[in-house]
Design a protein around this motif. Structure first.
Motif: not given
Length: 212
Positions: A119-135
């Protein structure tokens, strides 16, 4: 940040609050588009406006938290529905980037906790939620940690803006913004550092297993 503050100050309060909601929502909901919008900077600017009475503080925090949570929820749903197709169509400059690899490793290592760490990292904040849904990260755990991360991140960004607004005339705001930027940089780097250390540990364990 001054330019964003000026733009927000020039629009009606209701529209400013809508922007404060939409920008955090856009980051994880529309990953490629979300990278173009500085939501964290916009939240800090809203804190400056709130300090000067141009924006109601409770409403600014509420909109920021709801926007961050909504973005994570939509990002997770997008990942579950179109994740593999999106990944297949990403350009190589994205999939080969350190940020993308860090996000992938963070989700693989921490599962639902990645949404809190990122949540506090710009790149991870953008990509992680979609990746969580993907896996296929479980929905209930993802939602709970998304709420916790939003409650920690959004008020922190607004608070940095509030403090900067309070010191703007006395110290020019530069010292407070520098300190706030250092804190945000530290918290932004922490998830990537944890992911890197975990990756090195996994490689070392794999090497020992092979040698054994």
């Amino acid at each position: 940040m001054a330019w964003i503050q000026e733009q927000l100050a020039a629009v009606p309060v209701w529209l400013t609050l809508l922007i404060v909601f939409l920008l955090p929502m856009a980051e994880p909901a529309l990953p490629l588009l979300g990278m173009l919008f500085p939501s964290q900077t916009a939240l800090m600017a809203s804190g400056v406006l709130a300090h000067h009475g141009a924006l109601p503080l409770p409403a600014a925090i509420a909109m920021a938290v709801l926007g961050a949570l909504a973005g994570n929820v939509i990002g997770h749903l997008v990942g579950r529905r179109w994740g593999p197709r999106l990944v297949a169509n990403l350009p190589a400059r994205v999939t080969d980037s350190p940020g993308y690899r860090a996000a992938l490793h963070t989700v693989g290592t921490y599962s639902a906790r990645a949404v809190l760490l990122g949540r506090f990292n710009a790149v991870l904040r953008t990509l992680v939620p979609v990746m969580c849904g993907t896996v296929g990260v479980p929905w209930t755990r993802f939602l709970g940690l998304s709420l916790l991360g939003s409650l920690l991140w959004a008020p922190s960004c607004v608070a940095v803006g509030m403090i900067a607004g309070g010191s703007w005339q006395k110290w020019g705001g530069s010292g407070v913004l520098a300190a706030g930027g250092a804190v945000l940089l530290l918290t932004s780097s922490l998830p990537v550092l944890l992911s890197y250390l975990s990756s090195r540990k996994a490689q070392a364990n794999a090497a020992l297993t092979t040698a054994g």
